[in-house]
Motif scaffolding. Structure first.
Motif, short mmCIF file in Angstrom:
data_model
loop_
_atom_site.label_atom_id
_atom_site.label_comp_id
_atom_site.label_asym_id
_atom_site.label_seq_id
_atom_site.Cartn_x
_atom_site.Cartn_y
_atom_site.Cartn_z
N UNK A 153 0.83 -1.21 0.00
CA UNK A 153 0.00 0.00 0.00
C UNK A 153 0.87 1.26 0.00
N UNK A 154 1.96 1.23 0.75
CA UNK A 154 2.86 2.39 0.76
C UNK A 154 3.51 2.57 -0.61
N UNK A 155 3.80 1.45 -1.27
CA UNK A 155 4.39 1.55 -2.62
C UNK A 155 3.39 2.17 -3.60
N UNK A 156 2.10 1.81 -3.44
CA UNK A 156 1.07 2.40 -4.30
C UNK A 156 0.99 3.91 -4.07
N UNK A 157 1.12 4.29 -2.80
CA UNK A 157 1.04 5.72 -2.49
C UNK A 157 2.25 6.47 -3.07
#
Ligand code: FAD
Ligand code: NAP
Length: 245
Positions: A153-157
């Protein structure tokens, strides 16, 4: 109807929280839908609903589970290993899907605990990225170690800083750069809007609420008070919900 599947992999996020990867032939499904998973315990088949986390084109089904203390099925599922047989419903079901939403520029996804799963399934497909100007995932857990899929999820952000906001809310410990608050309270006080840099309005917002029934009811009431309406088949609105118990 049940089909027999096989566990092919698992991830342990902590001692209670885990993902199972299952090979089973269930045909197509829409992100946001759930399957029933079952085991024969004693002389009875015990089946429960679990949201799919994988995108429809991935080779294995993926579910995220918490082992509920004194639960009938989830502790038994927590003991499964690759190679073990498992029963799966032959079709996925459920209406908390993007197909059920007809309007809106901003998609707000509010999840407690394992209910982040169906939103990850959606975010793994192009549809929400193509349809909505902004995507906000508010992810409420007790402890930071309960934040499954955090790196993804952090990578998507990081990859989509203008379009995607991840707002983790950890209630039972203080974590730097994360809010320590339940989701309905953060909604009521405007802290979610502030963190996302977005205003909630019936013209622009769509909400999906999933997980703990207390969170779903309280968040729904706050949104109704703000002029948003339940999304019904016969009358499209702004709030789509799924309670896990
Ligand atoms: C549509 C739908 C989708 C679901 N998707 C998931 C999922 O993706 N992952 C998942 O872990 N569970 C999910 N659930 C819950 C799941 O179906 C079971 O209820 C759960 O695994 C407990 O089953 P059990 O037999 O171990 O406990 P039971 O003996 O049936 O005890 C049920 C009690 O456990 C608690 N509980 C149930 N589920 C949860 C949960 N997820 N988090 C916290 N407390 C819970 C509640 O207090 C509930 O009353 C979903 C439920 C529904 C209705
Ligand atoms: N997570 C763990 O470490 C752990 C450990 C042992 C067992 N378990 C088992 O796992 C089950 C589920 O645990 P979980 O942590 O995944 O889910 P959960 O109890 O639903 O908690 C997830 C998040 O939802 C919040 N929440 C709870 N009730 C709410 C309400 N009425 N309104 C708004 N927010 C609410 C919690 O805040 P609060 O913190 O304020 O409640 C927490 O931030 C438990 O029943 C237990 O059997 C979990």
């Amino acid at each position: 109807m049940w089909v027999e599947g096989r566990v092919v992999d698992r991830i342990d996020w902590n001692d209670k929280l885990f993902s199972l990867f299952i090979e089973a032939d269930i045909g197509n499904f829409i992100p946001g839908q759930f399957i029933k998973v079952g085991l024969d315990i004693g002389d009875k088949r015990i089946g429960r609903a679990y949201s799919l986390v994988n995108a429809p084109d991935s080779p294995a089904l993926e579910v995220l589970l918490v082992s509920v203390e004194d639960g009938l099925l989830s502790p038994a599922l927590a003991r499964l290993n690759p190679g073990d047989a498992i029963q799966v419903s032959s079709k996925a079901s459920g209406y908390m899907t993007l197909d059920e939403i007809s309007q809106g520029k901003h998609l707000w996804m509010l999840a407690t605990g394992t209910a982040v799963g169906p939103f990850i399934a959606m975010l793994r497909t192009p549809q929400p990225w193509q349809r909505f100007e902004r995507l906000v995932l508010c992810y409420g857990v007790r402890l930071a170690r309960d934040l499954a899929y955090l790196e993804e999820l952090q990578a998507l952000q990081s990859a989509n800083p203008q379009q995607f906001s991840l707002i983790p809310c950890v209630t039972r410990e203080k974590i730097p750069d994360m809010m320590q608050i339940r989701l309905p309270e953060a909604l009521r006080t405007g802290q979610l809007e502030q963190a996302a840099g977005l205003k909630i309005s019936p013209e622009q917002s769509q909400f999906m609420l999933c997980g703990n029934p207390g969170m779903v009811s309280d968040a729904q009431q706050i949104l109704l008070d703000r002029g948003l309406q339940k999304n019904l088949k016969r009358k499209p609105g702004h709030i789509t919900m799924e309670r896990y118990w």
